[in-house]
Scaffold this active site. Structure first.
Site, PDB file in Angstrom:
ATOM      1  N   SER A 677      -1.615  -2.812   0.854  1.00 63.41           N
ATOM      2  CA  SER A 677      -2.334  -3.868   1.696  1.00 63.41           C
ATOM      3  C   SER A 677      -3.130  -4.994  -0.250  1.00 63.41           C
ATOM      4  O   SER A 677      -3.583  -5.643   0.250  1.00 63.41           O
ATOM      5  CB  SER A 677      -3.888  -3.620   2.277  1.00 63.41           C
ATOM      6  OG  SER A 677      -4.141  -2.686   0.593  1.00 63.41           O
ATOM      7  N   LYS A 720     -12.862   0.127   3.154  1.00 66.57           N
ATOM      8  CA  LYS A 720     -12.921  -1.232   1.846  1.00 66.57           C
ATOM      9  C   LYS A 720     -13.897  -2.743   1.942  1.00 66.57           C
ATOM     10  O   LYS A 720     -14.240  -2.673   0.814  1.00 66.57           O
ATOM     11  CB  LYS A 720     -11.279  -1.974   2.536  1.00 66.57           C
ATOM     12  CG  LYS A 720     -10.261  -1.538   2.209  1.00 66.57           C
ATOM     13  CD  LYS A 720      -9.341  -1.375   2.709  1.00 66.57           C
ATOM     14  CE  LYS A 720      -7.477  -0.956   2.234  1.00 66.57           C
ATOM     15  NZ  LYS A 720      -6.532  -1.945   2.616  1.00 66.57           N
TER      16      LYS A 720
END
Length: 774
Positions: A677, A720
């Protein structure tokens, strides 16, 4: 030579008795007809014919009820007894064949033909006589019912026919067999018949003797064992051992029958108990069997607690003990609701996955409390032996059941809440794969017949509610992960941490340190400062440690008499904990060129990651540092290739790769980093450095990039976003395909974070870079 003589004499029927010629014996006569016949004979020549009845139960025999051959006898003496019967002494004279019956009013008279045999023994007769005497002697020795004098009397008989008659009269054969001997007129045939009878009787006697010896031995052994047991009891009693092993076996048998085992298990337990009873106490196997029986008795087979199926009560317990974690609470309450409707649902298998310190283990305890079930926990961290789960076979020294059966013993019921802690920390080696052994435990279709190597009998785990905890699902094998319902616990927001600290952590630490609420007060601004400046974590474990540290300092002040009441505020918290360990606020203090903030997901929750790019004169060498994994290196290569193929669009020098060396660095190089990511973060940092445009300091981003610039979805969005909020970011850029995951982000985070959805790198650059393209 045989002389025949016909005569008419009175008849005396005999019941169960037969008289041979030359025999003298007493008879008791009680029937009227028989008495009349005797009196008639006494009046005449004292002769009477003795004939045996075929059926001794008939009182008034007719002609067809009597044998046709009898004995002509002479009445020697007759005596009337007080009870009305007559005792008569008779002597057998010769065999007599009954030719005709003549019934008078009071008794029978018969016409008989008497046989008077003159016997001269030839050699064959003598041989038969010798064989008969030999057999008779052997028979006497076996039976011991006939005296030696009787045998010596028989040996003096020289007539073969008479010898056969006398021996036959001493044999315990049936009356009809004796009648057969009486009816045989030929001497040789009669001798052979008696020899056959005595041989048969001798064989029967030998068999009887063998059987008797076996029975005697068995009886002697039983009596000996009984005697020894009684002696042992007496010795044990004197030694103060109560009833010793016998009493112990009786107690164990009683417990086995009472504990309520399944039939097959009870049968196995009783069989082992029989072995235990026979084996000496000094034998090593004795203690092995005893331990096995005790394990069978200590495991719950039928005992269970009754579930308190009150959804409202359970919800209150979960809310009181845990703040937040709505998804997990909803799942438990759903299970309770279905149980309340069906009362037959198998125990679910939940896996609470999340970083350390988020309350996975304590949540499992709360589930047990809300269900009113016993709670048992086993730690699987570091387990790498299959026998830890399934147990050891009893043939090994020190064998014992596996952790599952041990846990069930500790629980004491068949339906506890069973916590498998740190299920992701198991490993395997040459001793087997414990995670493979757990497949049977955690499969609702199989665990009703769980097999433990030590117990050997099937054990039902279907009523157990299994709860597993894990930090990293990636290390759990796929088949095992497939058997569990995964519930992610991402971590807590600052507001949630503040509430948890006020409701649970601070009161707990005050109590542990012997402080009252009047002794120490930690204000909300101080608690928030503690959360922001002294901890950076997904859970609350370090937060609890810092609160404990404050409590210790306060306790020392109070004991030393410096203060009676301690109040901790944002201003004086440094006095207790020292300088702030973390910087709270913006991830970067100012917009910088070539420095992008990425959002990462780790085993301890979410985190922010600074990615730096620097350019230096060179020949286009791409250098990657920061202990990056293969996936992150590939993301950097993909971003580099995308920029090279889109130089005009991005307003980048077409020959930048020929003039410059590019260095991409992710700080904290000692910490391994990997994941898919970081693609758009690296691309943004690289474009910023090449175009000399700063990146906004308040922006964090996550997403994978393709060679065409598309932004692909990622995982761990909730973690996150929490890390971005902790770091003080105000805007996060995420892939558009992750829009569905926004609902997992707590509302308070959504309110304070601007979430931007993108599908191409161009959109990322619009939001991340400062200024227009030049």
């Amino acid at each position: 030579m045989t002389n025949k003589e016909k005569m008419i004499v009175p008849l005396l029927p005999l019941r169960g008795l037969l008289v041979y010629p030359t025999m003298v014996l007493h008879l008791d006569v009680g029937r009227d007809k028989s008495i009349q016949a005797l009196e008639k004979a006494m009046v005449e020549d004292h002769l009477i014919c003795l004939v045996t009845q075929k059926d001794m139960s008939i009182d008034e025999p007719a002609e067809e009820d009597l044998y046709s051959v009898g004995t002509l006898a002479k009445i020697k003496q007759m005596l009337k007894l007080p009870n009305g019967t007559i005792r008569v002494l008779v002597e057998g004279l010769k065999r007599a064949v009954v030719n005709r019956f003549e019934e008078e009013e009071e008794f029978f008279t018969v016409e008989i033909e008497g046989y008077d045999t003159e016997e001269e023994a030839d050699l064959e007769d003598k041989a038969l006589m010798r064989t008969l005497l030999d057999y008779f002697e052997q028979y006497i020795k076996l039976s011991k019912k006939i005296s030696v004098e009787t045998f010596s009397t028989v040996t003096d008989i020289e007539e073969p026919g008479r010898l056969a008659d006398i021996v036959s009269s001493h044999l315990p054969i049936k009356v009809n067999q004796k009648q057969e001997v009486l009816e045989i007129n030929d001497v040789k045939e009669r001798l052979n018949k008696v020899i056959a009878y005595i041989h048969n009787e001798k064989e029967v006697m030998q068999l009887e003797k063998k059987i008797g010896q076996r029975v005697k031995k068995s009886m002697e052994r039983t009596q000996k064992e009984y005697y020894l047991r009684e002696q042992m009891k007496a010795i044990q009693k004197e030694l103060g051992d109560k009833e010793g092993k016998t009493g112990e076996v009786a107690t164990l048998r009683e417990k086995i029958e009472e504990v309520g085992m399944p039939e097959n298990v009870e049968a196995a337990a009783l069989k082992e108990l029989e072995r235990y009873e026979k084996i000496p106490a000094s034998s090593a196997e004795s203690s092995v069997i005893r331990n096995y029986i005790e394990w069978l008795l200590s495991i719950p087979w039928t005992k269970e607690t009754e579930d308190m199926l009150d959804v409202n009560r359970a919800e209150k317990i979960l809310d009181d003990e845990h703040y937040g974690l709505e998804k997990v609470k909803d799942r438990v309450l759903e299970y309770l609701a279905v149980q309340q409707l069906t009362r037959s649902l198998k125990g679910p298998i939940l896996c609470l996955a999340g970083p350390p310190g988020v309350g996975k283990t304590s949540l499992a305890k709360s589930i047990a409390t809300s269900l009113n079930r016993h709670f048992v926990r086993i730690s699987l961290g570091g387990v790498r032996d299959e026998s830890e789960i399934r147990g050891h076979r009893r043939t090994y020294v020190g064998a014992m059941p596996g952790r599952i059966i041990q846990g069930m013993k500790k629980a004491g019921t068949v339906n506890p809440v069973f916590l498998l802690d740190e299920i992701d920390k198991m490993s395997n080696d040459f001793r087997g794969d414990p995670s493979a052994a757990l497949l049977e435990v955690l499969d609702p279709e199989q665990n009703h017949t769980f097999s433990d190597h030590y117990i050997e009998e099937s054990y039902d785990l279907s009523k157990v509610m299994f709860v597993a905890t894990a930090n990293n699902l990636a290390t759990i094998p796929g088949p095992l992960r497939d058997r569990m319902e995964i519930i992610h616990i991402a971590g807590y927001t600052e507001v949630e941490k503040l509430e948890i600290a006020k409701r649970h952590l601070a009161p707990k630490q005050l109590k542990n340190h012997g402080l009252q609420k009047s002794h120490l007060q930690i204000r909300d601004d101080a608690m928030m400062a503690l959360i922001r400046l002294y901890t950076r974590e997904a859970g609350v474990r370090n937060l609890e440690r810092e609160i404990a540290s404050v409590c210790r300092k306060a306790a020392r002040m109070i004991v030393a008499g410096q203060k009676k009441r301690v109040v901790v505020t944002e201003k004086n918290i440094e006095e207790f904990l020292g300088k702030a360990r973390y910087r709270y606020g913006q991830a970067e203090l100012e917009d910088q060129i070539g420095v992008a903030t990425g959002l990462a997901y780790t085993t301890v929750g979410g985190d922010t990651l600074a990615i730096e790019v620097s350019l230096s004169p060179g020949k286009g060498r791409l250098v990657l540092t920061g202990k990056l994994g293969d996936v992150m290196k590939e993301s950097a290569q993909a971003a580099f290739s995308y920029i090279r193929s889109n130089t005009k669009k991005l307003n980048v020098d077409e020959k930048f790769h020929e003039k410059n060396d590019i260095h991409i660095h992710v700080p904290e190089g000692a910490v391994p980093k990997d994941g898919p990511s970081a693609g758009i973060t690296m691309a943004t940092a690289l474009i910023s450095a090449l175009t000399n445009r700063p990146i906004r300091k308040e922006v964090g981003m996550t997403g994978e990039i393709t060679l065409r610039g598309r932004v692909l979805p990622i995982g761990g969005l909730k973690e996150k976003s929490l890390s971005a909020h902790r770091a003080g970011l105000t805007k996060i850029i995420i892939p558009r395909e992750n829009e569905k995951d926004i609902e997992d982000i707590p509302e308070i985070i959504q309110q304070e974070l601007q979430i931007v959805l993108v599908s191409h790198i161009d959109e990322v650059l619009q939001h991340a870079l400062v200024g227009e393209k030049k």
